[in-house]
Write a protein that holds these residues in place. Structure first.
Motif, PDB file in Angstrom:
ATOM      1  N   ALA A  91      -5.358  -8.192  41.794  1.00  0.00           N
ATOM      2  CA  ALA A  91      -6.151  -8.354  42.981  1.00  0.00           C
ATOM      3  C   ALA A  91      -7.063  -8.211  43.327  1.00  0.00           C
ATOM      4  CB  ALA A  91      -4.893  -7.914  44.341  1.00  0.00           C
ATOM      5  N   VAL A  92      -8.337  -9.097  43.656  1.00  0.00           N
ATOM      6  CA  VAL A  92      -9.339  -9.073  44.087  1.00  0.00           C
ATOM      7  C   VAL A  92      -9.864  -8.868  45.395  1.00  0.00           C
ATOM      8  CG1 VAL A  92     -12.237  -9.681  43.224  1.00  0.00           C
ATOM      9  CG2 VAL A  92     -10.131  -9.086  41.734  1.00  0.00           C
ATOM     10  N   PRO A  93      -9.379  -8.659  46.265  1.00  0.00           N
ATOM     11  CA  PRO A  93     -10.207  -9.310  48.108  1.00  0.00           C
ATOM     12  C   PRO A  93     -11.389  -9.614  48.419  1.00  0.00           C
ATOM     13  CG  PRO A  93      -8.306  -7.359  47.985  1.00  0.00           C
ATOM     14  CD  PRO A  93      -8.752  -7.030  46.343  1.00  0.00           C
ATOM     15  N   GLY A  94     -11.631 -10.465  49.175  1.00  0.00           N
ATOM     16  CA  GLY A  94     -12.444 -10.902  48.974  1.00  0.00           C
ATOM     17  C   GLY A  94     -13.895  -9.699  49.671  1.00  0.00           C
ATOM     18  N   SER A  95     -13.123  -9.578  50.946  1.00  0.00           N
ATOM     19  CA  SER A  95     -13.630  -8.212  51.201  1.00  0.00           C
ATOM     20  C   SER A  95     -14.054  -6.726  50.163  1.00  0.00           C
ATOM     21  CB  SER A  95     -13.112  -7.209  52.432  1.00  0.00           C
ATOM     22  OG  SER A  95     -12.728  -8.614  52.990  1.00  0.00           O
ATOM     23  N   ASP A  96     -12.995  -6.885  49.648  1.00  0.00           N
ATOM     24  CA  ASP A  96     -13.888  -5.753  47.774  1.00  0.00           C
ATOM     25  C   ASP A  96     -14.776  -6.258  47.713  1.00  0.00           C
ATOM     26  OD1 ASP A  96     -12.158  -4.088  49.189  1.00  0.00           O
ATOM     27  OD2 ASP A  96     -10.686  -4.138  47.100  1.00  0.00           O
ATOM     28  N   LEU A  97     -14.764  -7.352  46.897  1.00  0.00           N
ATOM     29  CA  LEU A  97     -15.521  -8.262  46.240  1.00  0.00           C
ATOM     30  C   LEU A  97     -17.667  -8.306  46.661  1.00  0.00           C
ATOM     31  CD1 LEU A  97     -16.529  -9.664  43.417  1.00  0.00           C
ATOM     32  CD2 LEU A  97     -15.357 -11.706  44.372  1.00  0.00           C
ATOM     33  N   THR A  98     -17.120  -8.430  47.969  1.00  0.00           N
ATOM     34  CA  THR A  98     -18.750  -8.709  49.137  1.00  0.00           C
ATOM     35  C   THR A  98     -18.720  -7.158  49.096  1.00  0.00           C
ATOM     36  OG1 THR A  98     -17.431 -10.296  49.874  1.00  0.00           O
ATOM     37  CG2 THR A  98     -19.391  -9.304  51.813  1.00  0.00           C
ATOM     38  N   GLY A 117     -21.611 -16.914  61.058  1.00  0.00           N
ATOM     39  CA  GLY A 117     -21.727 -15.852  61.038  1.00  0.00           C
ATOM     40  C   GLY A 117     -22.889 -15.409  62.382  1.00  0.00           C
ATOM     41  N   ASP A 118     -23.349 -14.826  63.179  1.00  0.00           N
ATOM     42  CA  ASP A 118     -24.356 -14.410  64.321  1.00  0.00           C
ATOM     43  C   ASP A 118     -26.352 -14.356  63.671  1.00  0.00           C
ATOM     44  OD1 ASP A 118     -24.931 -11.931  64.437  1.00  0.00           O
ATOM     45  OD2 ASP A 118     -22.375 -11.768  65.521  1.00  0.00           O
ATOM     46  N   SER A 119     -26.694 -14.949  64.206  1.00  0.00           N
ATOM     47  CA  SER A 119     -28.367 -14.188  64.556  1.00  0.00           C
ATOM     48  C   SER A 119     -28.574 -12.661  64.002  1.00  0.00           C
ATOM     49  CB  SER A 119     -29.178 -15.168  65.432  1.00  0.00           C
ATOM     50  OG  SER A 119     -28.364 -14.151  66.531  1.00  0.00           O
ATOM     51  N   ALA A 120     -27.731 -11.944  64.576  1.00  0.00           N
ATOM     52  CA  ALA A 120     -27.673 -10.779  64.658  1.00  0.00           C
ATOM     53  C   ALA A 120     -27.569  -9.858  63.231  1.00  0.00           C
ATOM     54  CB  ALA A 120     -26.958  -9.847  65.626  1.00  0.00           C
ATOM     55  N   MET A 121     -26.756 -11.076  62.436  1.00  0.00           N
ATOM     56  CA  MET A 121     -26.211 -10.509  61.456  1.00  0.00           C
ATOM     57  C   MET A 121     -26.824 -10.751  60.615  1.00  0.00           C
ATOM     58  SD  MET A 121     -22.272 -12.390  59.114  1.00  0.00           S
ATOM     59  CE  MET A 121     -21.660 -11.376  60.589  1.00  0.00           C
ATOM     60  N   THR A 165     -24.239 -17.904  47.734  1.00  0.00           N
ATOM     61  CA  THR A 165     -23.940 -18.267  49.234  1.00  0.00           C
ATOM     62  C   THR A 165     -22.764 -17.535  48.893  1.00  0.00           C
ATOM     63  OG1 THR A 165     -25.175 -20.317  48.709  1.00  0.00           O
ATOM     64  CG2 THR A 165     -23.614 -20.424  51.607  1.00  0.00           C
ATOM     65  N   PHE A 166     -22.721 -17.413  50.740  1.00  0.00           N
ATOM     66  CA  PHE A 166     -21.804 -16.716  50.892  1.00  0.00           C
ATOM     67  C   PHE A 166     -20.852 -18.010  52.486  1.00  0.00           C
ATOM     68  CE2 PHE A 166     -23.564 -12.494  49.112  1.00  0.00           C
ATOM     69  CZ  PHE A 166     -21.878 -12.438  48.551  1.00  0.00           C
ATOM     70  N   PHE A 167     -19.714 -18.186  52.461  1.00  0.00           N
ATOM     71  CA  PHE A 167     -19.549 -18.751  53.482  1.00  0.00           C
ATOM     72  C   PHE A 167     -18.080 -18.255  54.033  1.00  0.00           C
ATOM     73  CE2 PHE A 167     -20.178 -22.578  50.404  1.00  0.00           C
ATOM     74  CZ  PHE A 167     -20.612 -23.572  51.026  1.00  0.00           C
ATOM     75  N   ALA A 168     -19.085 -17.644  55.754  1.00  0.00           N
ATOM     76  CA  ALA A 168     -18.079 -17.220  56.403  1.00  0.00           C
ATOM     77  C   ALA A 168     -17.356 -18.234  58.000  1.00  0.00           C
ATOM     78  CB  ALA A 168     -18.807 -16.003  56.873  1.00  0.00           C
ATOM     79  N   ALA A 196     -13.960 -13.178  56.912  1.00  0.00           N
ATOM     80  CA  ALA A 196     -14.395 -11.637  57.936  1.00  0.00           C
ATOM     81  C   ALA A 196     -15.307 -10.665  56.895  1.00  0.00           C
ATOM     82  CB  ALA A 196     -13.352 -10.996  58.459  1.00  0.00           C
ATOM     83  N   SER A 197     -15.443 -10.837  55.303  1.00  0.00           N
ATOM     84  CA  SER A 197     -15.537  -9.754  54.646  1.00  0.00           C
ATOM     85  C   SER A 197     -17.717  -9.061  55.331  1.00  0.00           C
ATOM     86  CB  SER A 197     -16.673 -10.331  53.211  1.00  0.00           C
ATOM     87  OG  SER A 197     -15.237 -10.792  53.132  1.00  0.00           O
ATOM     88  N   ILE A 198     -18.310 -10.189  55.469  1.00  0.00           N
ATOM     89  CA  ILE A 198     -19.520  -9.632  56.068  1.00  0.00           C
ATOM     90  C   ILE A 198     -19.703  -8.635  57.304  1.00  0.00           C
ATOM     91  CG2 ILE A 198     -21.723 -10.209  57.399  1.00  0.00           C
ATOM     92  CD1 ILE A 198     -21.519 -10.778  54.265  1.00  0.00           C
ATOM     93  N   GLU A 199     -18.039  -8.672  58.188  1.00  0.00           N
ATOM     94  CA  GLU A 199     -18.398  -7.816  59.073  1.00  0.00           C
ATOM     95  C   GLU A 199     -17.424  -6.558  59.209  1.00  0.00           C
ATOM     96  OE1 GLU A 199     -16.799 -10.319  63.154  1.00  0.00           O
ATOM     97  OE2 GLU A 199     -15.842 -11.728  61.344  1.00  0.00           O
ATOM     98  N   PHE A 200     -16.611  -6.948  57.624  1.00  0.00           N
ATOM     99  CA  PHE A 200     -16.112  -5.637  57.592  1.00  0.00           C
ATOM    100  C   PHE A 200     -17.262  -4.580  57.042  1.00  0.00           C
ATOM    101  CE2 PHE A 200     -12.153  -8.065  56.690  1.00  0.00           C
ATOM    102  CZ  PHE A 200     -12.088  -7.365  57.737  1.00  0.00           C
ATOM    103  N   LEU A 201     -18.027  -5.225  55.830  1.00  0.00           N
ATOM    104  CA  LEU A 201     -19.069  -4.802  55.454  1.00  0.00           C
ATOM    105  C   LEU A 201     -20.222  -4.007  56.198  1.00  0.00           C
ATOM    106  CD1 LEU A 201     -20.667  -4.551  52.801  1.00  0.00           C
ATOM    107  CD2 LEU A 201     -22.054  -6.888  53.221  1.00  0.00           C
ATOM    108  N   LEU A 202     -20.093  -4.705  57.157  1.00  0.00           N
ATOM    109  CA  LEU A 202     -21.374  -4.569  57.939  1.00  0.00           C
ATOM    110  C   LEU A 202     -20.559  -3.510  59.466  1.00  0.00           C
ATOM    111  CD1 LEU A 202     -23.078  -7.419  59.354  1.00  0.00           C
ATOM    112  CD2 LEU A 202     -24.221  -5.303  57.705  1.00  0.00           C
TER     113      LEU A 202
END
Length: 267
Positions: A91-98, A117-121, A165-168, A196-202
């Motif tokens: 298992a290589v979850p996208g959130s772990d990989l990001t 995402g949004d501009s603040a991201m 490129t990260f498609f979110a 939602a990996s970027i949201e987890f990352l932040l």
């Protein structure tokens, strides 16, 4: 480069059965290639969609997954189901990989495009990771049903020359549009469909404690965190995986000679 020995066929999907470090190394190689490639991270929901019949979206999703350079198992539940059949599935979850790519320096000095995402991201990512050049395109909601908006994504990536490129923008939109970018032929680098990996990352969304992840209970944590949004996914849709596993178990001794994404099953 991945070899046949690095592939685990499970539920009619050819998963890359390698560690997160090997995945990161493969992405580094793909990012420097001239042609656009992309990686998908199927979870339980995605596998169910891959096995749907008489659905245009499911067919486009199957085509996208078939065209991907790698299919990574995003779900520890899928890993557990594979284990119940005596199969080893990494298992290589996208959130772990990001998180791995951002925090381990793989993206330093590179241009990273964020779709969604949004501009603040974008601002938050630049503040946290100043060694990475981050560009962003924010498409409208329901972009898959908006051909002009899809074309804008392709044009943006063709002009940006991003190496990653990260498609979110959620599944199956991310995968289908990544495939359209590949078919267009102008963008380059490697893309990841990461939800939602970027949201987890932040830290915008909490992740399950490590002990819950290890027990394959991250889905339960997310359900309890967002019951309204996720109740249908986890309580109604997700159980459809069990008849798919049952059919796979019945056919596991048969040679898989037809389309790898679902056509092996006749039920």
């Amino acid at each position: 480069m991945l070899t046949e020995n690095d592939i685990q066929r499970f539920l009619a999907v050819e998963f890359a059965n390698v560690s997160i470090e090997c995945v990161a190394a493969e992405l580094e190689f793909l990012s420097r290639g001239g042609a656009f490639t992309f990686v998908v991270t199927p979870n339980v929901d995605h596998v169910i969609l891959l096995h749907e019949r008489d659905s245009e979206i499911a067919e486009l999703f199957r085509q996208a997954c078939a065209a991907a350079s790698m299919r990574l198992c995003d779900s520890r539940v899928l890993k557990l189901l594979a284990s119940s059949l005596g199969m080893t599935l990494e298992a290589v979850p996208g959130s772990d990989l990001t998180e791995h790519l951002f925090k381990r320096g793989y993206l330093n000095g590179r241009t990273v495009a964020l779709i969604g995402g949004d501009s603040a991201m974008q601002e938050e990512l630049i503040l946290r990771y100043p060694a990475i050049t981050i560009v962003q395109h924010i498409p409208p909601r329901g972009v898959l049903n908006n051909p002009d908006a899809v074309d804008e994504i392709v044009e943006f990536l063709a002009n940006t020359h991003a190496e990653y490129t990260f498609f979110a923008i959620g599944a199956p939109q991310s995968e289908i549009i990544a495939h359209k970018c590949q078919l267009d032929g102008r963008p380059g680098g490697v893309a990841l469909c990461i939800g939602a990996s970027i949201e987890f990352l932040l830290g915008r969304k909490p992740r399950a404690p490590i002990w819950m992840q290890r027990l394959s209970l991250e889905w339960l944590f997310r359900l309890l965190s967002e019951p309204r949004r996720l109740a249908r996914r986890y309580l109604i849709v997700a159980p459809r995986i069990f008849p798919i596993v049952w059919r796979f178990k019945r056919s596991e001794d048969l040679p898989i000679t037809r389309n790898r994404f679902g056509e092996v099953f006749d039920g």
